[in-house]
Scaffold this motif. Structure first.
Motif, PDB file in Angstrom:
ATOM      1  N   SER A   1      49.041  29.346  98.818  1.00  0.00           N
ATOM      2  CA  SER A   1      50.417  29.562  98.788  1.00  0.00           C
ATOM      3  C   SER A   1      51.263  27.864  99.300  1.00  0.00           C
ATOM      4  O   SER A   1      50.441  27.203  99.707  1.00  0.00           O
ATOM      5  N   ALA A   2      52.534  28.151  98.795  1.00  0.00           N
ATOM      6  CA  ALA A   2      53.293  26.937  99.457  1.00  0.00           C
ATOM      7  C   ALA A   2      53.197  26.681 100.914  1.00  0.00           C
ATOM      8  O   ALA A   2      53.218  25.648 101.433  1.00  0.00           O
ATOM      9  N   ASP A   3      53.440  27.749 101.533  1.00  0.00           N
ATOM     10  CA  ASP A   3      53.255  27.740 103.212  1.00  0.00           C
ATOM     11  C   ASP A   3      52.121  27.016 103.493  1.00  0.00           C
ATOM     12  O   ASP A   3      51.966  26.368 104.321  1.00  0.00           O
ATOM     13  N   GLU A   4      50.948  27.620 103.032  1.00  0.00           N
ATOM     14  CA  GLU A   4      49.653  27.157 103.056  1.00  0.00           C
ATOM     15  C   GLU A   4      49.573  25.750 103.006  1.00  0.00           C
ATOM     16  O   GLU A   4      48.723  24.919 103.626  1.00  0.00           O
TER      17      GLU A   4
ATOM     18  N   ASN B   1      53.940  26.692  93.533  1.00  0.00           N
ATOM     19  CA  ASN B   1      53.872  28.383  93.326  1.00  0.00           C
ATOM     20  C   ASN B   1      54.596  28.861  94.655  1.00  0.00           C
ATOM     21  O   ASN B   1      53.886  29.440  95.458  1.00  0.00           O
ATOM     22  N   GLY B   2      55.878  28.491  94.825  1.00  0.00           N
ATOM     23  CA  GLY B   2      56.727  29.006  96.066  1.00  0.00           C
ATOM     24  C   GLY B   2      57.702  28.157  96.146  1.00  0.00           C
ATOM     25  O   GLY B   2      58.128  27.531  95.546  1.00  0.00           O
ATOM     26  N   ARG B   3      58.410  28.238  97.447  1.00  0.00           N
ATOM     27  CA  ARG B   3      59.476  27.222  97.985  1.00  0.00           C
ATOM     28  C   ARG B   3      58.870  26.297  98.998  1.00  0.00           C
ATOM     29  O   ARG B   3      58.356  26.960 100.015  1.00  0.00           O
ATOM     30  N   LEU B   4      59.400  25.243  99.113  1.00  0.00           N
ATOM     31  CA  LEU B   4      59.459  24.260  99.887  1.00  0.00           C
ATOM     32  C   LEU B   4      60.635  24.330 101.050  1.00  0.00           C
ATOM     33  O   LEU B   4      61.598  24.628 100.635  1.00  0.00           O
ATOM     34  N   GLY B   5      60.319  23.603 102.061  1.00  0.00           N
ATOM     35  CA  GLY B   5      61.660  23.528 102.995  1.00  0.00           C
ATOM     36  C   GLY B   5      62.368  22.454 102.601  1.00  0.00           C
ATOM     37  O   GLY B   5      62.143  21.846 101.525  1.00  0.00           O
ATOM     38  N   ASP B   6      63.137  21.997 103.634  1.00  0.00           N
ATOM     39  CA  ASP B   6      64.341  21.018 103.329  1.00  0.00           C
ATOM     40  C   ASP B   6      63.672  19.734 103.582  1.00  0.00           C
ATOM     41  O   ASP B   6      64.356  18.616 103.590  1.00  0.00           O
TER      42      ASP B   6
END
Length: 214
Positions: A4-7, A184-189
């Motif tokens: 995932s994007a978080d991983e 495949n997902g959202r990244l932070g700022d």
């Protein structure tokens, strides 16, 4: 590999060991070698963390020296080659088992007005939905689509064409590939996460495009 994007962001969040010395962890993977994009992205993060926040990377050069071992962490040693009023240059060495496996030279610059240019985006044969997903492409080549999809789940890649398939012949540029790619997902700022993720993804198709003319 990250699922995932978080991983993916967590994988690129390297650990600080000492001044200019960092350690990057490894993901769970079936690969026999460390993915080159992972080493490049972690090295870039190491360089970013040694420059002031107003310095932004605008160029980097990579040299892959040895295959990386997926079973042990990677140590990143940053050398401060230059700190000027507008520019900063760093050399980052990635090491495993006492040997250098990768070198990066990265240049950083404060934001300022100046000359700039860029190539126009080439014409493409369709949007992302017209492309073939990487898992589907792997299945067509006799590979396990489930395994492939699991390894690269953090990225959504849609393959369109290369110099040998669906592209107009251009002898001056014989090694081309066209694809759409996104996280495949959202990244932070944090801009560093975006830059490192792009660096990670940039190594996915380079070899395939290079091999087309051969």
């Amino acid at each position: 590999m990250p699922a995932s994007a978080d991983e993916l962001v967590a994988l690129l969040d390297i650990e600080s060991l000492d001044v200019d010395l960092f350690r990057g962890r490894q993901p769970e993977t079936d690969r026999q070698r460390v993915f080159g994009g992972q080493v490049a992205a972690q090295a870039l993060i190491a360089g970013i963390r040694t420059v002031p926040e107003d310095r932004h990377v605008h160029s980097l050069h990579s040299y892959f020296l040895r295959p990386g071992d997926t079973a042990v962490p990677i140590i990143y040693d940053v050398e401060r080659l230059r700190d000027g009023r507008s520019f900063a240059t760093r050399r980052i060495v990635a090491r495993q088992h006492g040997h250098a496996i990768y070198f990066m030279t990265a240049n950083f610059q404060v934001t300022e007005d100046g000359f700039e240019h860029q190539d126009a985006m080439p014409e493409v044969s369709g949007g992302p939905h017209a492309g073939i997903g990487f898992a589907e492409l792997a299945k067509g080549r006799g590979q396990s689509s489930e395994s492939f999809a699991r390894e690269w789940a953090a990225l959504d890649v849609r393959y369109l064409a290369n110099s040998d398939h669906n592209l107009t012949d251009d002898p001056s540029r014989p090694a081309r590939a066209q694809l759409w790619i996104r996280v495949n997902g959202r990244l932070g700022d944090d801009p560093a996460d975006h830059l490192a993720t792009f660096t990670y993804a940039s190594d996915m198709t380079l070899l395939g495009a290079t091999l087309v003319p051969h």
